[in-house]
Design a protein around this motif. Structure first.
Motif, mmCIF file in Angstrom:
data_model
loop_
_atom_site.group_PDB
_atom_site.id
_atom_site.type_symbol
_atom_site.label_atom_id
_atom_site.label_comp_id
_atom_site.label_asym_id
_atom_site.label_seq_id
_atom_site.Cartn_x
_atom_site.Cartn_y
_atom_site.Cartn_z
ATOM 1 N N ASN A 198 2.904 4.421 6.033
ATOM 2 C CA ASN A 198 3.504 3.767 7.216
ATOM 3 C C ASN A 198 3.583 4.674 8.437
ATOM 4 O OD1 ASN A 198 3.751 1.380 5.915
ATOM 5 N ND2 ASN A 198 5.934 1.508 5.507
ATOM 6 N N VAL A 252 -1.399 8.522 2.698
ATOM 7 C CA VAL A 252 -2.116 7.350 2.187
ATOM 8 C C VAL A 252 -3.287 7.075 3.138
ATOM 9 C CG1 VAL A 252 -1.951 4.851 1.794
ATOM 10 C CG2 VAL A 252 -0.047 6.345 1.131
ATOM 11 N N MET A 274 4.823 7.604 -1.054
ATOM 12 C CA MET A 274 4.154 7.004 -2.204
ATOM 13 C C MET A 274 3.690 8.096 -3.184
ATOM 14 S SD MET A 274 4.438 3.931 -1.093
ATOM 15 C CE MET A 274 3.582 3.056 -2.377
ATOM 16 N N VAL A 294 -4.784 -1.859 -1.087
ATOM 17 C CA VAL A 294 -3.818 -2.878 -0.694
ATOM 18 C C VAL A 294 -4.085 -3.231 0.765
ATOM 19 C CG1 VAL A 294 -2.020 -2.058 -2.279
ATOM 20 C CG2 VAL A 294 -1.969 -1.300 0.102
ATOM 21 N N SER A 343 6.316 -5.922 7.211
ATOM 22 C CA SER A 343 5.017 -6.416 6.720
ATOM 23 C C SER A 343 5.102 -6.822 5.247
ATOM 24 C CB SER A 343 3.963 -5.300 6.854
ATOM 25 O OG SER A 343 4.349 -4.198 6.060
ATOM 26 N N ILE A 367 2.311 -7.391 -3.556
ATOM 27 C CA ILE A 367 2.742 -6.130 -4.184
ATOM 28 C C ILE A 367 4.128 -5.744 -3.698
ATOM 29 C CG2 ILE A 367 2.260 -3.642 -4.211
ATOM 30 C CD1 ILE A 367 -0.563 -4.255 -4.661
ATOM 31 N N THR A 408 2.761 -6.641 1.647
ATOM 32 C CA THR A 408 1.639 -5.883 1.081
ATOM 33 C C THR A 408 0.997 -6.692 -0.059
ATOM 34 O OG1 THR A 408 2.810 -3.849 1.603
ATOM 35 C CG2 THR A 408 1.010 -3.656 0.047
ATOM 36 N N ASP A 437 9.496 6.670 10.218
ATOM 37 C CA ASP A 437 10.607 6.472 9.296
ATOM 38 C C ASP A 437 10.361 7.244 8.021
ATOM 39 O OD1 ASP A 437 12.684 4.904 9.906
ATOM 40 O OD2 ASP A 437 11.810 3.025 9.213
ATOM 41 N N ILE A 458 4.723 0.496 -9.731
ATOM 42 C CA ILE A 458 5.457 -0.292 -8.738
ATOM 43 C C ILE A 458 5.473 -1.756 -9.129
ATOM 44 C CG2 ILE A 458 5.277 -1.231 -6.402
ATOM 45 C CD1 ILE A 458 4.164 1.466 -5.560
ATOM 46 N N GLN A 477 7.286 -6.400 -0.309
ATOM 47 C CA GLN A 477 7.684 -6.972 0.983
ATOM 48 C C GLN A 477 8.568 -5.965 1.699
ATOM 49 O OE1 GLN A 477 7.463 -10.655 2.192
ATOM 50 N NE2 GLN A 477 7.867 -9.382 3.990
ATOM 51 N N GLY A 478 8.184 -5.561 2.880
ATOM 52 C CA GLY A 478 9.030 -4.663 3.665
ATOM 53 C C GLY A 478 9.657 -5.411 4.815
ATOM 54 N N THR A 516 10.841 4.653 0.518
ATOM 55 C CA THR A 516 9.803 3.607 0.383
ATOM 56 C C THR A 516 8.527 3.988 1.127
ATOM 57 O OG1 THR A 516 10.862 2.401 2.186
ATOM 58 C CG2 THR A 516 11.236 1.562 -0.047
ATOM 59 N N GLU A 538 -5.423 2.659 0.868
ATOM 60 C CA GLU A 538 -5.433 3.127 -0.526
ATOM 61 C C GLU A 538 -4.228 2.546 -1.276
ATOM 62 O OE1 GLU A 538 -4.862 7.332 -0.156
ATOM 63 O OE2 GLU A 538 -4.672 7.636 -2.306
HETATM 64 N N1 LIG Z 1 -0.331 1.772 -0.444
HETATM 65 C C1 LIG Z 1 0.451 1.131 -1.311
HETATM 66 N N2 LIG Z 1 0.152 1.112 -2.622
HETATM 67 C C2 LIG Z 1 0.915 0.463 -3.510
HETATM 68 N N3 LIG Z 1 2.045 -0.195 -3.195
HETATM 69 C C3 LIG Z 1 2.411 -0.213 -1.908
HETATM 70 C C4 LIG Z 1 1.653 0.450 -0.901
HETATM 71 N N4 LIG Z 1 2.274 0.269 0.279
HETATM 72 C C5 LIG Z 1 3.367 -0.450 0.025
HETATM 73 N N5 LIG Z 1 3.464 -0.750 -1.291
HETATM 74 C C6 LIG Z 1 4.502 -1.523 -1.958
HETATM 75 O O1 LIG Z 1 4.945 -2.535 -1.110
HETATM 76 C C7 LIG Z 1 6.356 -2.402 -0.866
HETATM 77 C C8 LIG Z 1 6.608 -2.778 0.563
HETATM 78 O O2 LIG Z 1 6.002 -1.800 1.367
HETATM 79 P P1 LIG Z 1 6.441 -1.584 2.859
HETATM 80 O O3 LIG Z 1 5.806 -0.344 3.344
HETATM 81 O O4 LIG Z 1 6.195 -2.825 3.639
HETATM 82 O O5 LIG Z 1 8.007 -1.387 2.635
HETATM 83 P P2 LIG Z 1 9.012 -0.577 3.476
HETATM 84 O O6 LIG Z 1 8.662 0.868 3.497
HETATM 85 O O7 LIG Z 1 10.365 -0.957 3.000
HETATM 86 O O8 LIG Z 1 8.669 -1.148 4.887
HETATM 87 P P3 LIG Z 1 9.557 -1.347 6.153
HETATM 88 O O9 LIG Z 1 9.869 0.018 6.679
HETATM 89 O O10 LIG Z 1 8.608 -2.138 6.997
HETATM 90 O O11 LIG Z 1 10.745 -2.114 5.713
HETATM 91 C C9 LIG Z 1 6.681 -0.959 -1.170
HETATM 92 O O12 LIG Z 1 7.997 -0.790 -1.604
HETATM 93 C C10 LIG Z 1 5.712 -0.666 -2.287
HETATM 94 O O13 LIG Z 1 6.312 -1.119 -3.482
#
Ligand SMILES: Nc1ncnc2c1ncn2[C@@H]1O[C@H](COP(=O)(O)OP(=O)(O)OP(=O)(O)O)[C@@H](O)[C@H]1O
Length: 280
Positions: free
Chosen positions: A147, A68, A136, A41, A25, A19, A27, A129, A270, A21-22, A133, A85
């Motif tokens: 997060n 979340v 949600m 997720v 982590s 879904i 997802t 942070d 998304i 990539q952060g 992103t 969720e």
């Molecule tokens: N609970 C969720 N439901 C749906 N999509 C999610 C959820 N959590 C994350 N995502 C999707 O996954 C993507 C990556 O999430 P992640 O939290 O890893 O990104 P991030 O906030 O950029 O993280 P990081 O701070 O680690 O870089 C998000 O941009 C979102 O599109």
């Protein structure tokens, strides 16, 4: 055994259904095998271990409409898996659409973020942070913070380019409540003006902006949203002791603005593919 699926507890994680990539982590889509109608997720933090940290055990017990929901945290071989969720969109997505919001809509968003944030603070959980992103939006268009409490799983340093970070993070690495108020101010600014108050072409741009507002208070462009502009001006202040605190911000929101039932977003999902929302 199917190597594209991780079975853990009552959950099935579909490794071929990424879904997002952060930085910390990845997802994946996840299924609760006992209640497949519930959308979930799984976030996988690779090569890390659950520290003996109170936050991780506490986060499963948290429950608030503006955060979340986290269901489980597992150590799985060398990785940590967090089951949560599934949301529909994020503020990052919302910002991409450059929508014009009414002031009441912006105030409603701010209120929801603040409610979630207050709940986390009152529960002793750190929101590391605050950035688009990590904010949600669910299927009912409710804003939910994500997060939170996960800092202990991060392997990377905190000093990557951070557009929404408060000055004290850069200049003295101070972690206080006030840093999130500054970030929230920048997020609200971006929702209102469709851009941040600085260009983000290179790393030094954020620092230059912060040095500028140290000398001269940020002046907001003319707009029709006086109340939200006033609040933003009180949040994006260099000196953390001059910034409005979350209690006062909450008070102002409660006193002045009644919550409406209006729909606040025109959300795009998304995931790129519509079938990401149906189970295989
Ligand atoms: N609970 C969720 N439901 C749906 N999509 C999610 C959820 N959590 C994350 N995502 C999707 O996954 C993507 C990556 O999430 P992640 O939290 O890893 O990104 P991030 O906030 O950029 O993280 P990081 O701070 O680690 O870089 C998000 O941009 C979102 O599109």
């Amino acid at each position: 055994m199917n190597s594209s699926i991780i079975n853990i507890g009552i959950y099935q994680i579909l490794l071929n259904r990424v879904i997002g990539q952060g930085w910390h982590s990845t997802t994946y889509l996840c299924i609760n095998t006992q209640q497949i109608q519930i959308q979930l997720v799984a976030k996988i933090y690779s090569n890390t271990i659950i520290p003996d940290d109170i936050e991780i055990s506490k986060i499963k017990d948290l429950n608030h409409v503006n955060i979340v929901q986290i269901y489980e945290v597992y150590q799985h071989n060398k990785d940590v898996i967090v089951i949560m969720e599934k949301c529909y969109s994020s503020l990052k997505n919302e910002l991409k659409q450059q929508n014009e919001y009414q002031e009441s809509e912006l105030l409603k968003m701010l209120s929801q973020i603040l409610l979630g944030y207050n709940y986390l603070c009152n529960s002793g959980i750190e929101m590391n942070d605050l950035k688009p992103t990590n904010i949600m939006i669910d299927h009912n268009e409710i804003i939910k913070l994500s997060n939170y409490g996960m800092k202990c799983l991060y392997k990377h340093s905190d000093m990557e380019i951070r557009a929404y970070a408060a000055p004290e993070i850069f200049f003295s690495n101070e972690q206080t409540d006030a840093k999130n108020i500054f970030s929230l101010g920048l997020i609200m600014y971006e929702l209102l003006f469709h851009q941040l108050p600085f260009n983000l072409r290179q790393n030094g741009d954020v620092i230059m902006f912060l040095q500028k507002i140290k000398k001269v208070k940020l002046l907001l462009p003319d707009n029709n949203c006086q109340r939200i502009s006033d609040l933003i001006s009180k949040m994006i202040l260099f000196n953390k002791s001059e910034r409005i605190n979350r209690e006062n911000l909450g008070e102002i929101l409660i006193q002045n603005f009644k919550r409406g039932n209006r729909r606040i977003f025109s959300i795009q999902p998304i995931a790129a593919r519509a079938d990401d929302y149906s189970y295989p």
